[in-house]
Design a protein around this motif. Sequence first.
Motif: not given
Length: 70
Positions: A20-22, A29-36, A40-42
């Motif tokens: 997920v990218e914010l 891009t100010v945030k990026s989260v690997k999830s699988n 997912t919470e950001i």
Amino acid sequence: PVTEGKVTVESKSGEMVHFVELIDSNGKTVKSVKSNQFKTEIEVSGLRKGIYFIRIHTAKNVLNEKIVIH
């Protein structure tokens, strides 16, 4: 609108969310989260108020959603 400091991204199609990218209104891009995971919470509490875009990567798709942080 986001007011609690977190955004929850959840798959409604049954596909696992891989990444997920914010992205801010300038396209950065100010945030990026690997999830699988399917959910997912950001953390967004440190971000400025305004309009952002969430880019959600699954195995088959890339989805874009607009959010407003208050």
